[in-house]
Scaffold this motif. Structure first.
Motif, short mmCIF file in Angstrom:
data_model
loop_
_atom_site.label_atom_id
_atom_site.label_comp_id
_atom_site.label_asym_id
_atom_site.label_seq_id
_atom_site.Cartn_x
_atom_site.Cartn_y
_atom_site.Cartn_z
N ALA A 1 17.21 -20.56 -10.36
CA ALA A 1 16.89 -20.29 -8.96
C ALA A 1 17.83 -19.25 -8.34
CB ALA A 1 16.91 -21.57 -8.15
N ARG A 2 18.47 -18.41 -9.15
CA ARG A 2 19.38 -17.40 -8.65
C ARG A 2 19.00 -16.03 -9.22
NH1 ARG A 2 20.29 -21.01 -5.82
NH2 ARG A 2 22.29 -21.89 -5.13
N ALA A 3 19.32 -14.98 -8.43
CA ALA A 3 19.04 -13.61 -8.87
C ALA A 3 20.32 -12.84 -9.13
CB ALA A 3 18.21 -12.88 -7.81
N ARG A 4 21.47 -13.47 -8.97
CA ARG A 4 22.74 -12.81 -9.25
C ARG A 4 22.95 -12.70 -10.75
NH1 ARG A 4 28.09 -14.66 -10.01
NH2 ARG A 4 29.68 -13.14 -9.37
N LEU B 1 16.96 -20.36 -2.05
CA LEU B 1 17.11 -19.08 -1.37
C LEU B 1 15.80 -18.29 -1.36
CD1 LEU B 1 20.57 -17.93 -2.79
CD2 LEU B 1 20.07 -18.82 -0.50
N TYR B 2 14.89 -18.61 -2.29
CA TYR B 2 13.67 -17.81 -2.44
C TYR B 2 12.46 -18.71 -2.25
CZ TYR B 2 17.22 -14.83 -4.44
OH TYR B 2 18.36 -14.09 -4.62
N ARG B 3 11.41 -18.15 -1.71
CA ARG B 3 10.24 -18.95 -1.35
C ARG B 3 9.36 -19.30 -2.55
NH1 ARG B 3 7.91 -15.04 3.18
NH2 ARG B 3 8.63 -13.59 1.58
N SER B 4 9.44 -18.48 -3.62
CA SER B 4 8.59 -18.70 -4.78
C SER B 4 9.23 -18.06 -6.00
CB SER B 4 7.19 -18.10 -4.57
OG SER B 4 7.28 -16.69 -4.50
N ASN B 5 8.71 -18.41 -7.16
CA ASN B 5 9.21 -17.78 -8.38
C ASN B 5 8.85 -16.30 -8.43
OD1 ASN B 5 10.66 -19.79 -9.76
ND2 ASN B 5 8.78 -20.77 -10.47
N PHE B 6 7.76 -15.93 -7.78
CA PHE B 6 7.43 -14.51 -7.71
C PHE B 6 8.52 -13.74 -6.96
CE2 PHE B 6 2.91 -15.66 -8.56
CZ PHE B 6 2.70 -14.76 -9.58
N GLU B 7 8.93 -14.28 -5.83
CA GLU B 7 9.98 -13.62 -5.06
C GLU B 7 11.30 -13.61 -5.84
OE1 GLU B 7 12.17 -15.23 -1.31
OE2 GLU B 7 10.45 -14.04 -0.58
N LEU B 8 11.62 -14.71 -6.49
CA LEU B 8 12.84 -14.79 -7.30
C LEU B 8 12.83 -13.76 -8.42
CD1 LEU B 8 15.46 -16.10 -8.27
CD2 LEU B 8 14.07 -17.87 -9.39
#
Length: 241
Positions: free
Chosen positions: A108-111, A173-180
């Motif tokens: 669930a992180r993009a870092r 932090l993100y609304r969906s897996n697409f956004e993530l």
């Protein structure tokens, strides 16, 4: 009642007629096959002649693939996977099992995991050696074959982000897996842009959420990844600097 001799004679004539019919059928089939092969050859030649730009584009992609494989070996990047996809260009993926022994992204992180930064820097060196801004000039004949008015050639660096299939918490932090997945692509793209110094129009991103897993179990961490493509393409002149 017919005599035995007459019956035998009729059987002989019937056999001869059958053989003549079979011979004629064989000749007809052979002739038809030859004509069919001739027309297929003509149609194929016409199609090949008409698809020269497409064939030249595929040659451009293949040249880029061959250059990438050669440079990968030259720089000793054993952890970098290179694949010629033809339709989407040359794909690059990082073999996490050979690298930091950790995941590129936390759940669930993009870092980006800092342990991967040295490898990203090595990939930037790889891109610098390819010298993408001048790639079209080095293959000008093929580029001229596919170039259209009001367009220019460039090799785009396209970063695609992916996630595992774990649902995100309501507090994520993100609304969906697409956004993530899109933010993951953006994170890698930002690093490549910063270190290469290439202008914005050389880059593109996309996010696919969890819809393209690389393992049988879509929940596995290996699906939290990015794929990087080098895509030879034509872009409108006005989009350039």
């Amino acid at each position: 009642m017919k005599s035995e001799a007459i019956v035998q004679a009729e059987e002989v004539r019937a056999t001869q007629r059958m053989k003549r019919n079979q011979a004629w059928q064989i000749v007809f089939i052979a002739l038809f096959t030859s004509l069919l092969a001739f027309f297929v050859l003509i149609i194929t030649m016409v199609e090949l002649e008409g698809s020269k730009p497409k064939r030249d584009y595929q040659r451009l992609v293949n040249n880029l693939y061959q250059d990438s494989v050669h440079l990968k070996k030259q720089l000793g990047l054993e952890w970098l996977h290179v694949e010629n996809t033809l339709s989407k260009g040359v794909r690059f993926t990082l073999d996490e099992s050979d690298l930091a022994k950790q995941d590129l992204f936390a759940p669930a992180r993009a870092r980006v995991n800092p342990r991967y930064l040295p490898y990203i820097n090595r990939f930037v060196l790889f891109l610098d050696e390819l010298d993408l801004p001048t790639y079209g000039q080095r293959h000008q004949k093929l580029v001229n074959s596919i170039l259209r008015p009001d367009e220019k050639f460039q090799v785009t660096i396209r970063v695609e982000g992916h996630t595992d299939a774990s649902p995100l918490a309501k507090t994520a932090l993100y609304r969906s897996n697409f956004e993530l997945s899109t933010f993951r692509a953006y994170a890698i793209m930002s690093l490549l842009k910063l270190y290469t110094g290439l202008p914005d129009h050389f880059f593109a991103i996309a996010g696919y959420g969890s819809f393209r897993p690389v393992t049988n179990n879509p929940l596995e961490p290996a699906n939290r990844r990015v794929e990087i493509y080098l895509v030879p393409q034509l872009v409108p002149v006005e989009e350039g600097p």
